[in-house]
Design a protein around this motif. Sequence first.
Motif, PDB file in Angstrom:
ATOM      1  N   ARG A   1      31.130  61.926 124.393  1.00 15.31           N
ATOM      2  CA  ARG A   1      31.044  62.347 122.988  1.00 15.31           C
ATOM      3  C   ARG A   1      30.999  61.133 122.071  1.00 15.31           C
ATOM      4  NH1 ARG A   1      35.500  63.374 119.464  1.00 15.31           N
ATOM      5  NH2 ARG A   1      34.940  64.693 117.678  1.00 15.31           N
TER       6      ARG A   1
ATOM      7  N   PHE B   1      34.838  75.668 116.513  1.00 17.08           N
ATOM      8  CA  PHE B   1      33.850  74.949 117.319  1.00 17.08           C
ATOM      9  C   PHE B   1      33.457  75.758 118.554  1.00 17.08           C
ATOM     10  CE2 PHE B   1      36.397  71.493 115.315  1.00 17.08           C
ATOM     11  CZ  PHE B   1      35.419  71.096 114.413  1.00 17.08           C
TER      12      PHE B   1
ATOM     13  N   TRP C   1      25.622  74.415 116.567  1.00 17.10           N
ATOM     14  CA  TRP C   1      25.208  73.035 116.350  1.00 17.10           C
ATOM     15  C   TRP C   1      23.691  72.876 116.253  1.00 17.10           C
ATOM     16  CZ3 TRP C   1      22.187  69.765 119.299  1.00 17.10           C
ATOM     17  CH2 TRP C   1      21.875  70.162 120.599  1.00 17.10           C
TER      18      TRP C   1
ATOM     19  N   THR D   1      28.882  68.944 115.025  1.00 18.27           N
ATOM     20  CA  THR D   1      28.075  69.283 116.202  1.00 18.27           C
ATOM     21  C   THR D   1      28.760  68.871 117.500  1.00 18.27           C
ATOM     22  OG1 THR D   1      26.850  67.191 116.092  1.00 18.27           O
ATOM     23  CG2 THR D   1      25.919  69.072 114.913  1.00 18.27           C
TER      24      THR D   1
ATOM     25  N   THR E   1      29.094  73.886 120.244  1.00 21.42           N
ATOM     26  CA  THR E   1      28.859  72.470 119.981  1.00 21.42           C
ATOM     27  C   THR E   1      28.274  71.829 121.230  1.00 21.42           C
ATOM     28  OG1 THR E   1      31.026  71.707 120.761  1.00 21.42           O
ATOM     29  CG2 THR E   1      30.897  72.459 118.473  1.00 21.42           C
TER      30      THR E   1
ATOM     31  N   GLN F   1      28.180  64.547 113.716  1.00 23.18           N
ATOM     32  CA  GLN F   1      28.903  64.827 114.959  1.00 23.18           C
ATOM     33  C   GLN F   1      30.342  65.266 114.742  1.00 23.18           C
ATOM     34  OE1 GLN F   1      26.719  62.533 118.652  1.00 23.18           O
ATOM     35  NE2 GLN F   1      28.909  62.436 118.450  1.00 23.18           N
TER      36      GLN F   1
END
Length: 498
Positions: free
Chosen positions: A137, A119, A250, A41, A122, A38
Amino acid sequence: MTFVELLARLGGMGRFQVTYVAALAIPLLMLASHNLLQNFTAGVPEHHCRPQPTANDSAGDVPLLVSIPSDGHHRPQRCRRYVEPQWHLLEVNGTVNGTANGAATEPCRDGWTYHDGVFAHTIVTEWDLVCESKRLRQVAQSIYMAGILLGSGLFGVLSDKYGRRALLTWCYLQLGATGAGTAAAPTFVVYCLCRFLTGLAMAGVSLNSASLCMEWIPTEARAVVGTVNGYCYTLGQFVLAAVAFGLPHWRWLQLVVSLPFFLFFLYSWLFVESARWQVISGRPDLALKGLRKVARVNGRKEEGDKLSEEIPLLGAKSTFGGFSTSFAYYGLAMDLQGFGVDIYLSQLVFGAVDIPAKLASVLAISCVGRRVAQGGSLALAGICILANIVVPMELQPLRMAFAVIGKGSLAASFNCAYIFSGELFPTVIRQTGMGLGGTMARVGGMVAPLVRMAADVTPVLPLVIYGAAPIISAIATCFLPETRNAPLPETVRDVERR
């Protein structure tokens, strides 16, 4: 004849043991990928509210300056926008003309605009896990850790009842399937469910790999084998950084780190079940069959043919530390964006520090014993984390250095715990005992992301909590028995006698 003597007679750390350890160690490369996934992702890109459309213009035609208020660093605020465009901020030539102090603002009612960059794709951008939803998250990572928590207890008990190999094979399959399912998740809820099931299988892989290694290798090789497995986890962090750099989307990243477990599932059918467990479970005939196979592979077939069922039968006659290590470890490792350094470089540095740390740990384990190595690494980790409380935010390199040393110390502690916990429990309940220790470790891993929310109260509070836990555990470690150079206990009576 003890089991240690029996293994020595059949070749000690022979060809069978080396091949077996290698086959169990390769999947550990991918465990780090899932644990730290994570960081990539769920990376958070720069973002701001989508400007409110005007009567004659689309949202994309409204200048950002007149639509989004600035923060203290002259950047667009992430979670607020003006109720009405502040056209007076611009002159005809487009230069800044004053401020909009006192202008009414509102939350992002029309979504967000995400900046292209590291990113771009994601779970944060896909399901808008920002502003009011930003805590989801961290919740997603805690749900994954909750799966590992449940799996540590569940698979520990099941492995003592049904065997190490069967449960390991199942966990490989489950991890591959649910990991691939995560990559195809249509909603955030399904994503969290698949991650939970992945965490469940992760615990089974970790526990059963450790026990099978521990129960098939001679006493003198345990520290080295444990460190080799630890280095596989370290190498997995480099693999994750490389794969994440090559696959910024991701879903593809999630899929690529999950598919290898189908291969592990296929070759796991060739594993030999632990003879120690088979004897304790009343299956000496199967234990004898496995021991003779070991003898053949090690070039000791004649010794294997001499075995009878009576020989293996004769050989059969720390949890808070795990919590603190995992708690502080994931508190540091899951916040790579917070160090203000390129995240791929941070991942490489955080992985690289494990190399000298685990080498130091195996030397300490072998020379001064498990208890001193475990307690010392925990204490050093706590001191390094607490030191960052007094280091100003402007000194990012120094803060990063303390964090890296702390993370390396925690990696050394993991290495010690991997060996120490297996030596403390007897074969009859080894998986249950290690599962209990793993459960407490996963409680730490599950709570660690949530503690970061305490920064909303005061920025230093998470560091105080992360640093105090390993120091308290270091003190508790002093009361554990030393197991260096001691044979693995087979029964509870063996532990009491020791």
